[in-house]
Write an enzyme that holds these catalytic residues in place. Structure first.
Site, PDB file in Angstrom:
ATOM      1  N   LYS A   4     -55.865   6.852  80.837  1.00  0.00           N
ATOM      2  CA  LYS A   4     -55.459   7.886  81.794  1.00  0.00           C
ATOM      3  C   LYS A   4     -55.643   9.279  81.206  1.00  0.00           C
ATOM      4  CE  LYS A   4     -50.897   8.991  81.956  1.00  0.00           C
ATOM      5  NZ  LYS A   4     -50.529  10.406  81.834  1.00  0.00           N
ATOM      6  N   ASN A   5     -55.179   9.469  79.960  1.00  0.00           N
ATOM      7  CA  ASN A   5     -55.178  10.821  79.396  1.00  0.00           C
ATOM      8  C   ASN A   5     -56.552  11.291  78.937  1.00  0.00           C
ATOM      9  OD1 ASN A   5     -52.527  10.999  80.005  1.00  0.00           O
ATOM     10  ND2 ASN A   5     -51.761  10.753  77.912  1.00  0.00           N
ATOM     11  N   CYS A  63     -40.364  19.166  82.664  1.00  0.00           N
ATOM     12  CA  CYS A  63     -40.287  17.803  83.174  1.00  0.00           C
ATOM     13  C   CYS A  63     -39.305  17.023  82.315  1.00  0.00           C
ATOM     14  CB  CYS A  63     -41.649  17.142  83.208  1.00  0.00           C
ATOM     15  SG  CYS A  63     -42.305  16.831  81.594  1.00  0.00           S
ATOM     16  N   ARG A  94     -42.429  22.086  78.060  1.00  0.00           N
ATOM     17  CA  ARG A  94     -43.872  22.045  78.260  1.00  0.00           C
ATOM     18  C   ARG A  94     -44.496  23.403  78.625  1.00  0.00           C
ATOM     19  NH1 ARG A  94     -45.649  16.419  80.532  1.00  0.00           N
ATOM     20  NH2 ARG A  94     -47.233  16.786  78.977  1.00  0.00           N
ATOM     21  N   ASP A 118     -46.173   9.273  72.671  1.00  0.00           N
ATOM     22  CA  ASP A 118     -46.231   8.451  73.890  1.00  0.00           C
ATOM     23  C   ASP A 118     -45.874   6.981  73.640  1.00  0.00           C
ATOM     24  OD1 ASP A 118     -46.933  10.702  75.249  1.00  0.00           O
ATOM     25  OD2 ASP A 118     -49.052  10.216  75.437  1.00  0.00           O
ATOM     26  N   ARG A 142     -47.390   5.741  87.434  1.00  0.00           N
ATOM     27  CA  ARG A 142     -48.192   6.919  87.065  1.00  0.00           C
ATOM     28  C   ARG A 142     -49.146   6.593  85.912  1.00  0.00           C
ATOM     29  NH1 ARG A 142     -44.975  11.361  85.011  1.00  0.00           N
ATOM     30  NH2 ARG A 142     -47.084  12.044  84.603  1.00  0.00           N
TER      31      ARG A 142
HETATM   32  C1  EPZ Z   1     -50.651  15.492  76.397  1.00  0.00           C
HETATM   33  O1  EPZ Z   1     -49.781  16.429  77.011  1.00  0.00           O
HETATM   34  C2  EPZ Z   1     -50.465  14.182  77.118  1.00  0.00           C
HETATM   35  N1  EPZ Z   1     -50.782  14.340  78.532  1.00  0.00           N
HETATM   36  C3  EPZ Z   1     -49.039  13.682  76.933  1.00  0.00           C
HETATM   37  O2  EPZ Z   1     -48.952  12.388  77.517  1.00  0.00           O
HETATM   38  C4  EPZ Z   1     -48.739  13.571  75.445  1.00  0.00           C
HETATM   39  O3  EPZ Z   1     -47.374  13.218  75.280  1.00  0.00           O
HETATM   40  C5  EPZ Z   1     -49.004  14.896  74.741  1.00  0.00           C
HETATM   41  O4  EPZ Z   1     -50.368  15.336  75.019  1.00  0.00           O
HETATM   42  C6  EPZ Z   1     -48.844  14.830  73.244  1.00  0.00           C
HETATM   43  O5  EPZ Z   1     -49.686  13.847  72.710  1.00  0.00           O
HETATM   44  C7  EPZ Z   1     -52.039  14.220  78.949  1.00  0.00           C
HETATM   45  O6  EPZ Z   1     -52.965  14.055  78.184  1.00  0.00           O
HETATM   46  C8  EPZ Z   1     -52.272  14.265  80.412  1.00  0.00           C
HETATM   47  P1  EPZ Z   1     -49.411  19.146  74.184  1.00  0.00           P
HETATM   48  P2  EPZ Z   1     -49.924  17.988  76.687  1.00  0.00           P
HETATM   49  O7  EPZ Z   1     -49.917  20.419  74.778  1.00  0.00           O
HETATM   50  O8  EPZ Z   1     -51.334  18.305  76.391  1.00  0.00           O
HETATM   51  C9  EPZ Z   1     -46.262  22.369  72.665  1.00  0.00           C
HETATM   52  C10 EPZ Z   1     -47.974  10.679  78.812  1.00  0.00           C
HETATM   53  O9  EPZ Z   1     -46.886  10.062  78.692  1.00  0.00           O
HETATM   54  N2  EPZ Z   1     -47.075  23.345  73.418  1.00  0.00           N
HETATM   55  O10 EPZ Z   1     -50.270  18.492  73.166  1.00  0.00           O
HETATM   56  O11 EPZ Z   1     -49.278  18.722  77.781  1.00  0.00           O
HETATM   57  C11 EPZ Z   1     -45.571  21.373  73.578  1.00  0.00           C
HETATM   58  O12 EPZ Z   1     -44.366  21.884  74.087  1.00  0.00           O
HETATM   59  C12 EPZ Z   1     -48.039  12.183  78.617  1.00  0.00           C
HETATM   60  O13 EPZ Z   1     -49.033  10.129  79.124  1.00  0.00           O
HETATM   61  C13 EPZ Z   1     -46.826  24.683  73.266  1.00  0.00           C
HETATM   62  O14 EPZ Z   1     -45.922  25.108  72.528  1.00  0.00           O
HETATM   63  O15 EPZ Z   1     -49.083  18.121  75.356  1.00  0.00           O
HETATM   64  C14 EPZ Z   1     -45.382  20.201  72.643  1.00  0.00           C
HETATM   65  O16 EPZ Z   1     -44.256  20.441  71.839  1.00  0.00           O
HETATM   66  C15 EPZ Z   1     -46.712  12.838  78.581  1.00  0.00           C
HETATM   67  N3  EPZ Z   1     -47.592  25.577  73.971  1.00  0.00           N
HETATM   68  C16 EPZ Z   1     -46.638  20.250  71.770  1.00  0.00           C
HETATM   69  O17 EPZ Z   1     -47.131  21.589  71.897  1.00  0.00           O
HETATM   70  C17 EPZ Z   1     -48.611  25.176  74.782  1.00  0.00           C
HETATM   71  O18 EPZ Z   1     -49.276  26.032  75.377  1.00  0.00           O
HETATM   72  C18 EPZ Z   1     -47.733  19.274  72.176  1.00  0.00           C
HETATM   73  O19 EPZ Z   1     -47.971  19.381  73.570  1.00  0.00           O
HETATM   74  C19 EPZ Z   1     -48.863  23.803  74.910  1.00  0.00           C
HETATM   75  C20 EPZ Z   1     -48.079  22.902  74.224  1.00  0.00           C
END
Ligand code: EPZ
Length: 422
Positions: free
Chosen positions: A22-23, A117, A122, A309, A401
């Site tokens: 999915k991701n 969420c 996020r 995850d 989902r």
């Molecule tokens: C991706 O989300 C995945 N989603 C998530 O999977 C997964 O948990 C996550 O990466 C981490 O591996 C998809 O790929 C669709 P991040 P993403 O930006 O990209 C911080 C699932 O269950 N951050 O890597 O949104 C953030 O708060 C889902 O399938 C900032 O500070 O996650 C977090 O602490 C849920 N500023 C860390 O970085 C930003 O601009 C990593 O988040 C962006 C993120």
């Protein structure tokens, strides 16, 4: 709303096929915006999030069709409404990854700010920082991110790390935008997750020039245009990890087809330490547990570390360990909605800030529980397979989902999961 009625305990034996990721599929679908024309994606799973992404791309002007053979055809000849509507983006946070490609293709994009969420705040500051570095002018208006680059984007060296490490979708957004920018872009502290590598490989197939794929330094030589493609999405390592835990928690013996254990070494290593045998075989692996579940300490990290995850699913498994474990969440510090629900099933979990102390118990006892987010819900299903009695999991749309008909796929292995209307 659907619920799951799960009878336990069971022992899972048999074989299950892991679906496409999915991701990986979600950002790859967004990448199709960059190349006007008809592309074909293979192994895109049938999931609620994918349907929402279809709706989102359709609202931009794309035409999408699921063929009889399961392939997804995306015709992005027309993209004339570069707006990610709140009503769609609020249902799926990955909607944010249309921002980069829309900006690169149309010179303008308006995408609703995704909200918080169940797993935490996020933020999207790093997405914005990266796109601004490429020359975009960005401001917020009425809850929308308005990004403009009427004269096109320009390559730049960008450091994309944040307080929690790299960002997966932030890297996807900046990478996609940089493929059509003028000159060279270097993304330092890029996410190394296999899903990002998959997207980068797909972009190269479309004519992009990306080097350093799989490393934290991506170098992109901008090109004038990208062309449509045919591409097969990698297997879902999180679904595979969830199935591995299913085998482990039920003392079962499961064969996983279509699974790349090289993308899951942190997970495989942890399972082996816990007492689970994992043997690689052609295109997959065999998972088996005979002895006790040993306790373990887990800290979630960006790839190649242990994935956030799978944190909830492992907590369900460690609930039944012969001793105490500690689970520390370093990516999303609030991602512990499953703790209270697992405790309703007689687990002994205590949250201490970003950590949970897991005191192993002899057995889990079925209860009525509430799915809160995708992976937390998967943890409750796993606990239900091992618990004594009938577990009712409410709000299973969260599971839908990210896991395609999980009950139908695990039933042939001995799971007793029935989907019912509430
Ligand atoms: C991706 O989300 C995945 N989603 C998530 O999977 C997964 O948990 C996550 O990466 C981490 O591996 C998809 O790929 C669709 P991040 P993403 O930006 O990209 C911080 C699932 O269950 N951050 O890597 O949104 C953030 O708060 C889902 O399938 C900032 O500070 O996650 C977090 O602490 C849920 N500023 C860390 O970085 C930003 O601009 C990593 O988040 C962006 C993120």
């Amino acid at each position: 709303m659907d619920i799951f009625r799960i009878e336990g305990p069971v022992r899972l034996t048999g074989s299950v096929r892991v679906n496409g990721a999915k991701n990986a599929a979600l950002p790859i679908m967004a990448a199709m915006i960059l190349a006007p024309g008809k592309s074909t994606l293979k192994a895109v799973p049938h999931l609620l999030d994918i349907s929402v992404c279809n709706e989102l791309l359709t609202s931009l002007g794309c035409k999408i069709q699921r063929q009889d053979n399961g392939n997804l055809c995306i015709d992005s000849t027309v993209v004339d409404n570069p707006v990610g509507d709140y009503e769609i983006v609020r249902r799926m946070r990955a909607g944010i990854c249309i921002l980069g490609p829309l900006l690169a293709r149309c010179g303008r994009a308006e995408v609703s700010m995704p909200g918080g969420c169940a797993i935490g705040d996020r933020p999207v500051n790093l997405h914005i920082k990266g796109l601004e570095a490429l020359g975009a002018k960005i401001h917020l208006k009425n809850g929308y991110i308005i990004a403009e680059a009427p004269k096109g984007l320009k390559g730049k060296e960008i450091f994309l790390g944040g307080s929690f490490g790299s960002t997966v979708l932030g890297t996807a957004n900046v990478l996609m935008a940089a493929t059509l920018a003028k000159g060279r872009t270097v993304i330092e502290s890029a996410a190394c997750e296999p899903e990002i590598s998959d997207m980068a490989n797909c972009l190269n197939r479309m004519g992009a020039k990306i080097a350093g794929i799989g490393s934290p330094r991506l170098t992109i030589e901008g090109v004038k245009t990208l062309k449509p493609t045919e591409y097969q999405v990698i297997p879902d390592r999180i679904e595979a990890g969830t199935f591995m835990v299913a085998g482990a928690i039920t003392a079962g013996e499961m064969k996983l087809e279509n699974c790349r254990i090289n993308d899951m070494m942190a997970v495989v290593d942890k399972l082996r330490n816990i007492g689970v045998t994992i043997d690689a075989m052609n295109g997959g692996c065999v998972v088996c547990r005979r002895g006790k579940i040993k306790p373990a300490d887990i800290t979630t990290q960006p790839f190649p570390g242990f994935p956030t995850d799978l944190q909830a699913q492992f907590m369900a498994l460690l609930s039944l360990a012969d001793g105490n474990s500690v689970v520390i969440e370093k990516i999303f510090p609030d991602r512990f909605m499953h703790v209270a629900e697992l405790n309703r099933m007689a687990a002994n979990l205590r949250k201490e800030g970003q950590a949970v102390i897991v005191a192993g118990v002899k057995k889990l006892i079925a209860a009525q529980v509430m799915a809160s987010d995708l992976r937390a819900s998967a943890a409750l299903v796993l606990a239900g397979l091992a618990a004594e009695g009938t577990t009712i999991v409410n709000r299973v749309y969260h599971i839908d989902r990210g896991y395609e008909r999980i009950e139908e796929r695990l039933s042939p292995l001995g799971a007793k999961i029935i989907r019912e209307k509430e």
